[in-house]
Design a protein around this motif. Structure first.
Motif, PDB file in Angstrom:
ATOM      1  N   GLN B 141       7.300  -0.268   9.460  1.00 40.45           N
ATOM      2  CA  GLN B 141       8.484  -0.821   8.815  1.00 40.45           C
ATOM      3  C   GLN B 141       8.130  -1.248   7.395  1.00 40.45           C
ATOM      4  OE1 GLN B 141      10.167  -3.672   7.815  1.00 40.45           O
ATOM      5  NE2 GLN B 141      12.049  -2.452   7.864  1.00 40.45           N
ATOM      6  N   ARG B 142       6.960  -1.867   7.233  1.00 38.08           N
ATOM      7  CA  ARG B 142       6.549  -2.328   5.901  1.00 38.08           C
ATOM      8  C   ARG B 142       6.264  -1.147   4.986  1.00 38.08           C
ATOM      9  NH1 ARG B 142       2.857  -6.066   8.474  1.00 38.08           N
ATOM     10  NH2 ARG B 142       1.204  -5.435   7.058  1.00 38.08           N
ATOM     11  N   VAL B 143       5.706  -0.077   5.544  1.00 38.28           N
ATOM     12  CA  VAL B 143       5.466   1.110   4.713  1.00 38.28           C
ATOM     13  C   VAL B 143       6.800   1.665   4.226  1.00 38.28           C
ATOM     14  CG1 VAL B 143       4.541   3.452   4.648  1.00 38.28           C
ATOM     15  CG2 VAL B 143       3.319   1.673   5.896  1.00 38.28           C
ATOM     16  N   ALA B 144       7.769   1.705   5.119  1.00 38.81           N
ATOM     17  CA  ALA B 144       9.095   2.210   4.741  1.00 38.81           C
ATOM     18  C   ALA B 144       9.676   1.370   3.606  1.00 38.81           C
ATOM     19  CB  ALA B 144      10.026   2.198   5.946  1.00 38.81           C
ATOM     20  N   MET B 145       9.465   0.063   3.676  1.00 39.95           N
ATOM     21  CA  MET B 145       9.956  -0.797   2.597  1.00 39.95           C
ATOM     22  C   MET B 145       9.155  -0.552   1.325  1.00 39.95           C
ATOM     23  SD  MET B 145      11.770  -3.875   4.021  1.00 39.95           S
ATOM     24  CE  MET B 145      10.667  -5.192   3.699  1.00 39.95           C
ATOM     25  N   GLY B 146       7.859  -0.353   1.506  1.00 42.01           N
ATOM     26  CA  GLY B 146       7.007  -0.103   0.355  1.00 42.01           C
ATOM     27  C   GLY B 146       7.441   1.144  -0.399  1.00 42.01           C
ATOM     28  N   ARG B 147       7.791   2.182   0.362  1.00 37.94           N
ATOM     29  CA  ARG B 147       8.226   3.424  -0.255  1.00 37.94           C
ATOM     30  C   ARG B 147       9.504   3.203  -1.060  1.00 37.94           C
ATOM     31  NH1 ARG B 147       9.055   8.155   3.861  1.00 37.94           N
ATOM     32  NH2 ARG B 147      10.993   7.054   4.136  1.00 37.94           N
ATOM     33  N   ALA B 148      10.309   2.235  -0.585  1.00 34.23           N
ATOM     34  CA  ALA B 148      11.564   1.967  -1.290  1.00 34.23           C
ATOM     35  C   ALA B 148      11.335   1.163  -2.567  1.00 34.23           C
ATOM     36  CB  ALA B 148      12.536   1.232  -0.366  1.00 34.23           C
ATOM     37  N   ILE B 149      10.438   0.167  -2.507  1.00 31.19           N
ATOM     38  CA  ILE B 149      10.324  -0.711  -3.686  1.00 31.19           C
ATOM     39  C   ILE B 149       9.429  -0.122  -4.771  1.00 31.19           C
ATOM     40  CG2 ILE B 149      10.702  -2.763  -2.264  1.00 31.19           C
ATOM     41  CD1 ILE B 149       7.727  -3.454  -2.686  1.00 31.19           C
ATOM     42  N   VAL B 150       8.615   0.864  -4.395  1.00 32.27           N
ATOM     43  CA  VAL B 150       7.578   1.309  -5.309  1.00 32.27           C
ATOM     44  C   VAL B 150       8.120   1.871  -6.621  1.00 32.27           C
ATOM     45  CG1 VAL B 150       7.298   3.664  -4.467  1.00 32.27           C
ATOM     46  CG2 VAL B 150       5.329   2.431  -5.305  1.00 32.27           C
ATOM     47  N   ARG B 151       9.304   2.451  -6.591  1.00 33.93           N
ATOM     48  CA  ARG B 151       9.775   3.046  -7.859  1.00 33.93           C
ATOM     49  C   ARG B 151      10.840   2.211  -8.558  1.00 33.93           C
ATOM     50  NH1 ARG B 151      14.481   6.797  -6.609  1.00 33.93           N
ATOM     51  NH2 ARG B 151      14.831   6.334  -4.433  1.00 33.93           N
ATOM     52  N   GLN B 152      10.966   0.960  -8.125  1.00 34.88           N
ATOM     53  CA  GLN B 152      11.902   0.032  -8.763  1.00 34.88           C
ATOM     54  C   GLN B 152      13.275   0.652  -9.005  1.00 34.88           C
ATOM     55  OE1 GLN B 152       8.888  -0.269 -11.501  1.00 34.88           O
ATOM     56  NE2 GLN B 152       8.326  -2.373 -11.029  1.00 34.88           N
ATOM     57  N   PRO B 153      13.980   0.947  -7.934  1.00 34.03           N
ATOM     58  CA  PRO B 153      15.284   1.603  -8.084  1.00 34.03           C
ATOM     59  C   PRO B 153      16.365   0.610  -8.490  1.00 34.03           C
ATOM     60  CG  PRO B 153      14.856   1.164  -5.789  1.00 34.03           C
ATOM     61  CD  PRO B 153      13.672   0.658  -6.537  1.00 34.03           C
ATOM     62  N   LYS B 154      17.546   1.164  -8.762  1.00 32.11           N
ATOM     63  CA  LYS B 154      18.678   0.302  -9.131  1.00 32.11           C
ATOM     64  C   LYS B 154      19.120  -0.549  -7.962  1.00 32.11           C
ATOM     65  CE  LYS B 154      20.836   3.190 -12.661  1.00 32.11           C
ATOM     66  NZ  LYS B 154      21.783   4.302 -12.747  1.00 32.11           N
ATOM     67  N   GLN B 172      10.347 -12.597  11.956  1.00 32.10           N
ATOM     68  CA  GLN B 172       9.337 -12.693  10.907  1.00 32.10           C
ATOM     69  C   GLN B 172       9.686 -11.778   9.732  1.00 32.10           C
ATOM     70  OE1 GLN B 172       5.534 -12.047  12.751  1.00 32.10           O
ATOM     71  NE2 GLN B 172       4.535 -12.016  10.757  1.00 32.10           N
ATOM     72  N   MET B 173      10.068 -10.528  10.074  1.00 35.82           N
ATOM     73  CA  MET B 173      10.383  -9.559   9.024  1.00 35.82           C
ATOM     74  C   MET B 173      11.634  -9.948   8.253  1.00 35.82           C
ATOM     75  SD  MET B 173       8.103  -7.408   8.600  1.00 35.82           S
ATOM     76  CE  MET B 173       8.929  -6.299   7.479  1.00 35.82           C
ATOM     77  N   ARG B 174      12.518 -10.686   8.924  1.00 36.48           N
ATOM     78  CA  ARG B 174      13.743 -11.134   8.282  1.00 36.48           C
ATOM     79  C   ARG B 174      13.387 -11.975   7.054  1.00 36.48           C
ATOM     80  NH1 ARG B 174      17.127 -13.334  12.969  1.00 36.48           N
ATOM     81  NH2 ARG B 174      16.541 -15.368  12.213  1.00 36.48           N
ATOM     82  N   THR B 175      12.440 -12.864   7.234  1.00 37.88           N
ATOM     83  CA  THR B 175      12.054 -13.694   6.092  1.00 37.88           C
ATOM     84  C   THR B 175      11.339 -12.855   5.031  1.00 37.88           C
ATOM     85  OG1 THR B 175       9.979 -14.288   7.155  1.00 37.88           O
ATOM     86  CG2 THR B 175      11.827 -15.759   7.511  1.00 37.88           C
ATOM     87  N   VAL B 176      10.587 -11.851   5.485  1.00 35.41           N
ATOM     88  CA  VAL B 176       9.908 -10.967   4.523  1.00 35.41           C
ATOM     89  C   VAL B 176      10.933 -10.250   3.659  1.00 35.41           C
ATOM     90  CG1 VAL B 176       8.450  -8.932   4.259  1.00 35.41           C
ATOM     91  CG2 VAL B 176       7.875 -10.652   5.962  1.00 35.41           C
ATOM     92  N   VAL B 177      11.940  -9.699   4.320  1.00 36.09           N
ATOM     93  CA  VAL B 177      12.989  -8.974   3.589  1.00 36.09           C
ATOM     94  C   VAL B 177      13.679  -9.915   2.610  1.00 36.09           C
ATOM     95  CG1 VAL B 177      15.210  -7.825   3.819  1.00 36.09           C
ATOM     96  CG2 VAL B 177      13.390  -7.310   5.425  1.00 36.09           C
TER      97      VAL B 177
END
Lengths: 278, 402
Positions: B141-154, B172-177
């Motif tokens: 799940q964190r990798v999936a999020m990482g793939r999303a944030i890595v290119r700083q999209p709109k 736990q992930m709720r607070t991470v998000v």
């Protein structure tokens, strides 16, 4: 108790497996054994040759007939496989991913082709190819092979494509890939086992075909090995070509075995594990 | 970073089904908006239309002030996290996260630097060389999020990103998000069917039903001032109690006794087409053990007696289930909510009342207990269209308001 039953079950299954393997392999081994025998001991009934010889192999590779047929076989089968897999992959991808008008018809027609008795097509094909000048040429065999291999390719490949989660493609698109990039960089690597499996099946089909090869060829120009074998007569009419035929049979079986062994590792499924939960 | 505007966006399929109907929504730059609703309400379709994975049948979608209806996903510069994570199994974690950057044709050094940065934020650094198959659910799940944030999209789009995790990890992930979104300040649209996630995560929540938006607002506002029966029933856990109420002589006849009405509600009910039967809604926390209520508070509510069915002690308070006699409240919305909860064919006892009482309450199973409830917090709904009758200028005022 449970362990005891499983060992007994294992034993039973093991025995059964051995039986099946022996049943399937004995003729093959027999042929191999015959190919190593000298003409004198050919009919002595020994499973393991008393006198080993490589003469039979030397004979077939000395005759131009066989070498030429081997080249024809390899060339025709490889070209037909390549084209069938590429076309099949594209068609299968469309079938598994898109909803287009006539999809069911396409699948139905390809199934129809696969079921069509090939014997009934042989004479019309013979006439057509003679008219078109394709008779006794490589394309003259490649074309019908592709026709009959395509349904097989489409069916196997679409099953493989369907296993690949659609989300991966969507993810690739979101990550900035074009449709083409998504296919090449994400879908194709995952479908590789499917592509190899299909390629092997199609190759074996082309490699083993006798019916088309004997009807649509007349000379060494396009004659493939299975047909060439049937024309095997040895140096003179008094010579018994059994040993040579067996040697040739072994020679044409070996590429298939190598092919499968070589790609075996690629044919393992489970390459897609870890993509999605589940 | 950009704002997202949906202007009368609709989605209909060739066979005539309408999945999303005239959705108007303005998502401000940096805002965290949750789309929530039962399955089949059109929330995922809406998200896919924003992503560009589904065509928009009519209406206009603008990202950063630009119409993007006909743009391919890759030209919209938005990232998406999928419910299934959709990691590329043939690539390592590093390659997965670098994939969007490689497609954007950045040079190797920049790619490595950005991936390392994102990995640090999500604590993935030690996993960068692993394949997805060798990761746990939370790590994937964190990798999936990482793939999303890595290119700083709109903008980020998240399609039920936590629903595949087990309960503890989900919290736990709720607070991470939540922290990640605040830290990055990127506009985020988050789809979920879990009302707890909706309540805890979003700046604003959009409740959808049958392809239409029911209500948009901050979580607390939706909770306190639901516009209709569906919103009231969907938000809150345990959910609001609904009782059948008959209007008679300016009073409501309910299973809890005669409920008096204030002038405003009475005026509304005097209209010619006003319904003669209503649905009364009370949240569990608006009940209290009558023994524990001081006189001042007592005056704002009324009391009833009912046999105690089950007591669930939570430590901080007690959930007490009462059996009450009387007709069951019925409305299309309630049936839909029950179906979504998987309890359509399991209605339970005729009238089951869930209350949240103080932990000090000596209530015990089997006895009959006197319970007080707050009349100022009551909601009255029209069963024909689900409208909240106690809502005045967007504020719920209870049954007694003048």
């Amino acid at each position: 108790m449970a362990v005891e039953t499983t060992t007994r079950a294992k034993l039973r299954w093991g025995l059964l497996d051995v039986l099946v393997v022996v049943f399937a392999l004995v003729p093959v081994l027999w042929i191999a054994s015959l190919s190593f025998k000298t003409p004198a001991t050919l009919t002595d009934g020994n499973f393991i040759p008393r006198e080993w010889t490589l003469d039979n192999y030397r004979t077939i590779f000395d005759t131009d007939q066989f070498v030429r047929a081997l080249i024809n076989s390899i060339g025709i089968a490889l070209i037909a496989t390549l084209i069938a897999v590429v076309l099949g992959a594209m068609a299968a991808y469309a079938i598994s991913r898109l909803d287009f008008p006539g999809k069911k018809l396409l699948v139905g027609v390809s199934l129809l082709i696969a079921m069509f008795p090939q014997v009934s097509l042989v004479s019309p094909l013979f006439e057509i190819e003679r008219q078109l000048g394709l008779f006794d040429t490589w394309p003259g065999l490649i074309l019908p092979y592709i026709t009959f291999a395509l349904p097989l390719a489409i069916y196997t490949l679409s099953a493989f494509f369907k296993q690949i989660p659609w989300d991966l493609e969507k993810a690739a698109k979101m990550d900035g890939a074009t449709q083409g990039q998504a296919f090449r960089r994400v879908i194709a690597p995952l479908a590789a086992p499917g592509l190899f499996t299909t390629a092997i099946l199609v190759f074996i089909f082309c490699w083993n075909d006798f019916l088309f090869a004997i009807t649509l060829t007349s000379t060494e120009r396009a004659r493939t090995v299975p047909v060439a074998l049937s024309f095997f007569t040895g140096e003179s009419q008094f010579e018994d070509p059994t040993g040579a035929i067996c040697a040739a049979a072994v020679v044409i079986t070996v590429p298939i075995i190598l092919f499968v062994l070589f790609f075996q590792r690629r044919i393992v499924s489970g390459l897609t594990s870890g993509a999605v939960k589940g | 970073m950009a704002d997202i505007v949906l202007d009368k966006v609709s989605k209909s399929f060739p066979d005539g089904t309408v999945a999303v109907q005239d959705v108007d929504l303005e998502i401000a730059d940096g805002e965290f908006v949750i789309l929530v609703g039962p399955s089949g309400c059109g929330k995922s379709t809406t998200l896919n239309m924003i992503a560009g994975l589904e065509d928009i049948s009519s209406g206009e979608l603008r990202i950063g002030g630009q119409r993007v209806n006909d743009k391919a996903p890759r030209d919209r510069d938005i990232a998406m996290v999928f419910q299934s994570y959709a990691l590329y199994p043939n690539m390592t974690v590093r390659e997965n996260m670098a994939f969007p950057l490689r497609l954007a044709k950045l040079d190797k050094e920049t790619i490595n630097q950005k991936v390392d940065e994102a990995a640090k934020v999500l604590e993935l650094t030690s996993l960068l060389d692993r394949k997805p198959a060798n990761l746990s659910g939370g790590q994937r799940q964190r990798v999936a999020m990482g793939r999303a944030i890595v290119r700083q999209p709109k903008a980020f789009l998240m399609d039920e990103p936590l629903s595949n995790l087990d309960a503890k990890l989900r919290v736990q992930m709720r607070t991470v998000v939540s922290r990640l979104q605040k830290q990055l300040g990127t506009t985020t649209v988050y789809v979920t069917h879990d009302q707890t996630e909706a309540m805890t995560l979003g700046d604003r929540v959009v409740i959808m039903r049958g392809g239409a938006v029911q209500q948009v607002g901050p979580p607390q506002e939706l909770y306190d001032h639901p516009r209709n029966l569906f919103v009231a029933g969907f938000i809150g856990s345990p959910s609001m109690n609904f009782l059948h109420a008959a209007v008679q002589d300016g009073e409501l006849h309910t299973a809890l006794g005669q409920v008096p009405l204030g002038d405003r509600v009475r005026r509304e009910l005097e209209a010619a087409d006003a319904p003669r039967e209503l649905i009364l809604g009370i949240r569990p926390e608006h009940f209290e053990d009558a023994e524990l209520v001081d006189d001042d508070t007592r005056r704002r509510g009324m009391e009833f007696e009912a046999p105690v069915d089950i007591v669930e002690s939570m430590g901080s308070d007690k959930y007490v289930y009462f059996t009450v006699e009387g007709e069951k409240a019925s409305a299309a919305e309630l049936e839909e909510l029950a179906a979504d909860a998987g309890a359509a064919d399991f209605a339970g006892a005729g009238g089951n009342l869930v209350t949240r009482l103080s932990a000090e309450s000596p209530v015990a199973e089997g006895q009959t207990r006197r319970v007080w409830f707050n009349l100022e917090k009551i909601h009255l709904f029209d069963p024909t269209n689900g409208r909240n009758l106690t809502l005045h200028e967007g504020r719920a005022a209870g049954a007694l308001a003048d």
